[in-house]
Motif scaffolding. Structure first.
Motif, PDB file in Angstrom:
ATOM      1  N   VAL A  60     -13.089 -36.248  10.763  1.00 43.98           N
ATOM      2  CA  VAL A  60     -13.159 -36.103   9.309  1.00 43.98           C
ATOM      3  C   VAL A  60     -13.979 -34.859   8.999  1.00 43.98           C
ATOM      4  N   LYS A  61     -13.452 -34.005   8.116  1.00 44.03           N
ATOM      5  CA  LYS A  61     -14.111 -32.750   7.795  1.00 44.03           C
ATOM      6  C   LYS A  61     -14.918 -32.872   6.504  1.00 44.03           C
ATOM      7  N   ALA A  62     -14.453 -33.683   5.562  1.00 44.61           N
ATOM      8  CA  ALA A  62     -15.156 -33.807   4.274  1.00 44.61           C
ATOM      9  C   ALA A  62     -14.841 -35.153   3.631  1.00 44.61           C
ATOM     10  N   VAL A  63     -15.807 -35.632   2.831  1.00 46.27           N
ATOM     11  CA  VAL A  63     -15.568 -36.799   1.981  1.00 46.27           C
ATOM     12  C   VAL A  63     -16.022 -36.423   0.576  1.00 46.27           C
ATOM     13  N   HIS A  64     -15.228 -36.776  -0.408  1.00 39.82           N
ATOM     14  CA  HIS A  64     -15.577 -36.547  -1.812  1.00 39.82           C
ATOM     15  C   HIS A  64     -15.589 -37.881  -2.538  1.00 39.82           C
ATOM     16  N   VAL A  65     -16.439 -37.980  -3.565  1.00 40.50           N
ATOM     17  CA  VAL A  65     -16.446 -39.194  -4.381  1.00 40.50           C
ATOM     18  C   VAL A  65     -16.228 -38.825  -5.842  1.00 40.50           C
ATOM     19  N   SER A  66     -15.668 -39.768  -6.573  1.00 41.11           N
ATOM     20  CA  SER A  66     -15.411 -39.579  -7.998  1.00 41.11           C
ATOM     21  C   SER A  66     -15.869 -40.823  -8.744  1.00 41.11           C
ATOM     22  N   ILE A  67     -16.458 -40.635  -9.950  1.00 38.48           N
ATOM     23  CA  ILE A  67     -16.780 -41.798 -10.800  1.00 38.48           C
ATOM     24  C   ILE A  67     -15.969 -41.759 -12.088  1.00 38.48           C
ATOM     25  N   ASP A  68     -15.007 -40.789 -12.163  1.00 40.77           N
ATOM     26  CA  ASP A  68     -14.206 -40.691 -13.392  1.00 40.77           C
ATOM     27  C   ASP A  68     -12.712 -40.782 -13.070  1.00 40.77           C
ATOM     28  N   PHE A  69     -12.384 -41.719 -12.206  1.00 38.94           N
ATOM     29  CA  PHE A  69     -10.984 -42.004 -11.853  1.00 38.94           C
ATOM     30  C   PHE A  69     -10.267 -40.783 -11.294  1.00 38.94           C
ATOM     31  N   GLY A  70     -11.023 -39.992 -10.528  1.00 41.49           N
ATOM     32  CA  GLY A  70     -10.391 -38.888  -9.807  1.00 41.49           C
ATOM     33  C   GLY A  70     -10.260 -37.598 -10.604  1.00 41.49           C
ATOM     34  N   ALA A  71     -10.788 -37.555 -11.835  1.00 40.86           N
ATOM     35  CA  ALA A  71     -10.691 -36.312 -12.629  1.00 40.86           C
ATOM     36  C   ALA A  71     -11.574 -35.228 -12.024  1.00 40.86           C
ATOM     37  N   THR A  72     -12.800 -35.609 -11.621  1.00 45.13           N
ATOM     38  CA  THR A  72     -13.680 -34.646 -10.944  1.00 45.13           C
ATOM     39  C   THR A  72     -14.223 -35.308  -9.680  1.00 45.13           C
ATOM     40  N   TRP A  73     -14.597 -34.473  -8.703  1.00 46.94           N
ATOM     41  CA  TRP A  73     -15.054 -34.987  -7.414  1.00 46.94           C
ATOM     42  C   TRP A  73     -16.334 -34.283  -7.010  1.00 46.94           C
ATOM     43  N   GLN A  74     -17.216 -34.984  -6.349  1.00 43.98           N
ATOM     44  CA  GLN A  74     -18.392 -34.346  -5.770  1.00 43.98           C
ATOM     45  C   GLN A  74     -18.366 -34.553  -4.267  1.00 43.98           C
ATOM     46  N   ARG A  75     -18.868 -33.544  -3.552  1.00 43.05           N
ATOM     47  CA  ARG A  75     -18.816 -33.622  -2.098  1.00 43.05           C
ATOM     48  C   ARG A  75     -19.933 -34.519  -1.579  1.00 43.05           C
ATOM     49  N   ALA A  76     -19.594 -35.407  -0.676  1.00 42.65           N
ATOM     50  CA  ALA A  76     -20.589 -36.304  -0.078  1.00 42.65           C
ATOM     51  C   ALA A  76     -21.172 -35.651   1.173  1.00 42.65           C
ATOM     52  N   ALA A  77     -22.382 -36.075   1.556  1.00 44.54           N
ATOM     53  CA  ALA A  77     -22.928 -35.648   2.852  1.00 44.54           C
ATOM     54  C   ALA A  77     -22.180 -36.431   3.922  1.00 44.54           C
ATOM     55  N   LEU A  78     -21.855 -35.757   5.021  1.00 43.77           N
ATOM     56  CA  LEU A  78     -21.040 -36.397   6.061  1.00 43.77           C
ATOM     57  C   LEU A  78     -21.694 -36.209   7.417  1.00 43.77           C
ATOM     58  N   GLU A  79     -21.887 -37.312   8.132  1.00 43.68           N
ATOM     59  CA  GLU A  79     -22.482 -37.213   9.473  1.00 43.68           C
ATOM     60  C   GLU A  79     -21.408 -36.960  10.518  1.00 43.68           C
ATOM     61  N   LYS A  80     -21.855 -36.420  11.654  1.00 46.44           N
ATOM     62  CA  LYS A  80     -20.949 -36.275  12.798  1.00 46.44           C
ATOM     63  C   LYS A  80     -20.661 -37.671  13.360  1.00 46.44           C
ATOM     64  N   PRO A  81     -19.517 -37.829  14.027  1.00 46.34           N
ATOM     65  CA  PRO A  81     -19.297 -39.121  14.689  1.00 46.34           C
ATOM     66  C   PRO A  81     -20.270 -39.259  15.859  1.00 46.34           C
ATOM     67  N   ARG A  82     -20.660 -40.478  16.170  1.00 51.53           N
ATOM     68  CA  ARG A  82     -21.543 -40.741  17.311  1.00 51.53           C
ATOM     69  C   ARG A  82     -20.904 -40.242  18.606  1.00 51.53           C
ATOM     70  N   ASN A  83     -19.617 -40.364  18.688  1.00 50.45           N
ATOM     71  CA  ASN A  83     -18.831 -39.809  19.806  1.00 50.45           C
ATOM     72  C   ASN A  83     -17.419 -39.636  19.263  1.00 50.45           C
TER      73      ASN A  83
END
Ligand SMILES: Nc1nc2c(c(=O)[nH]1)N[C@H]1C(S)=C(S)[C@@H](COP(=O)(O)O)O[C@H]1N2
Ligand SMILES: [Mo]
Length: 436
Positions: A355-378
């Motif tokens: 996974v390269k990025a995760v975004h979240v929205s609180i307005d039904f997908g009209a706008t998105w903010q980028r979430a912090a994303l960790e590396k996979p454990r392996n």
């Protein structure tokens, strides 16, 4: 209450933790009915029935006594508290999203997907695994102690997701277990590499596929039928993370998840990770065991209109699972204090990809903010994401999460690629929050 809320309440009301969280609407009593699992649930079952069960040793594993199955309060499987049981013949149970919050899924929160009846009276010391098949140099049988002694041990966090996870959203509907979002988990598995064992036995040049046979029996009771026998192309079998595992999170694998031995092939439909593993075959052709052929774990090779009749020859075998994510905190239905930032989090995964990025929205997908994303454990482990959201005014909100994989493919908002058997729904997960 809207239909959505009723649905959410029905989904979560089986969770005994519900009582101490602030949620909307009706509260149901904690679980009153317990599923019977041979060996582990006898005492609990007898207590619930108010009677001993003289023929308990003849009761098929996983069968829920009719006296209990006849009421409509939710089930509980001993050792799997809070899971939602979809079916008891065979046992299938999924995990509510908020119980999947841990980085490493605890045994009690790993979903159960059984195609047949699990073996009873497992004797770990006497258990054997045979490796053979037309593309094996020879046939060799190992005990679990021999596997442990002869090959190097490896531990990996590997995410396991049923190919049918999300099926409940299909329109027109697809038959089969109506999974919502919880047929997924990422425990840590310990075992030996499938590759090390296959290479020790000897792989012929014409090898194409590696498949499993297991000790569970067909739900019909017909001893000549095998409930499921699936496999993967040789290249996937030979990956470092493809394990023959005897432990989960440092302990014996739970009975319902394949004790004493199972395959774990991360990133592909869970159905290739054979439980109660008895035999591995190196094949010179695409494996043709039950649930490999016909339309099982296959989707139309090209997109089709919803409800289409698709000829068998137009189906392709599912390989890597698609990019997907969950919101695991907060739990859907909570009230959040207005004006305070709400820390939200979850996991994202992408089959064989990262996974390269995760975004979240609180307005039904009209706008998105980028979430912090960790590396996979392996490789092939899910990845933690976190975001902080703030609600501008009181009222009803949804938190939506959307993951993008390293090939640039991202989750759709609505059900993608309708297919007759209801596989591969990776639409965005949404949870409900009321700002007060
Ligand atoms: N022997 C055997 N292996 C099996 C199954 C089964 O029914 N029998 N179910 C498969 C399916 S469809 C899935 S999704 C995963 C589920 O693993 P779990 O029950 O440990 O979560 O196991 C797979 N391995
Ligand atoms: Mo599955």
């Amino acid at each position: 209450m809207s239909k959505l809320y009723r649905g959410l309440h029905e989904l979560y009301s089986a969770d005994p933790l519900a009582a101490d969280e602030r949620t909307w609407g009706r509260k149901t009593d904690p679980v009153t009915r317990r599923g019977f699992l041979k060996g582990s649930g006898l005492v609990a079952m007898s207590t619930a029935l108010g009677a001993s069960i003289p023929f308990a040793d003849r009761l098929p594993a996983g069968l829920i006594p009719a006296a209990l199955a006849a009421t409509d309060s939710p089930f509980e499987i001993p050792g799997k508290q809070g899971l939602i049981v979809l079916n008891d013949r065979p046992v299938n149970a999924e995990t509510p999203a908020h119980l999947l919050d841990d980085d490493i899924t605890p045994a009690k929160h790993l979903f159960v997907r059984n195609n047949g009846v699990p073996p009873g009276g497992v004797d770990t010391a006497a258990w054997t695994l045979e490796i053979g098949g037309e593309s094996a140099e020879r046939t060799v049988t190992f005990t679990i102690d021999e596997l442990k002694a002869r090959f190097r041990h490896h531990s990996y966090a590997l995410q396991l997701e049923c190919g049918g996870n999300g099926r409940s959203e299909f329109v027109p509907p697809a038959s089969g277990n109506q999974w919502t979002v919880g047929a997924v988990g990422c425990p840590e598995w310990t075992g030996v590499r499938l590759k090390d064992v296959l290479e020790e036995v000897g792989i012929r040049d014409d090898a194409v596929y590696v498949a499993y046979y297991s000790a569970d029996t067909h739900a019909s009771g017909n001893v000549h039928l095998v409930p499921i026998s699936r496999g993967v192309p040789i290249a996937k079998a030979l990956e470092n993370e493809s394990l023959i595992a005897w432990a989960m999170n440092g302990e014996d694998i739970p009975a319902m998840n394949g004790h004493p031995l199972r395959l774990v092939v991360g990133g592909w439909p869970g159905s290739v990770s054979g439980k109660w593993l008895k035999r591995i075959v190196i094949r010179d052709r695409v494996h043709d065991g039950p649930k490999m052929t016909g339309t099982s774990y296959r989707v139309p090779c090209k997109p089709v209109a919803p409800g289409s009749d698709v000829p068998h020859e137009d189906f392709c075998i599912i390989e890597s699972m698609p990019v997907k994510s969950l919101v695991t905190y907060p739990r859907s239905g909570i009230e959040a204090p207005l004006g305070e930032a709400l820390a939200t989090r979850g996991h994202a995964w992408a089959g064989d990809r990262r996974v390269k990025a995760v975004h979240v929205s609180i307005d039904f997908g009209a706008t998105w903010q980028r979430a912090a994303l960790e590396k996979p454990r392996n490789r092939l482990a899910w990845q933690r994401w976190r975001a902080s959201v703030r609600f501008p005014q009181a009222g009803y909100y949804e938190i939506w999460a959307r993951a993008t994989d390293d090939a640039g493919v991202r989750q759709p908002m609505v059900l993608p690629g309708w297919n007759p058997k209801g596989y591969l729904n990776n639409a965005c997960h949404r949870i409900a929050v009321q700002a007060v």
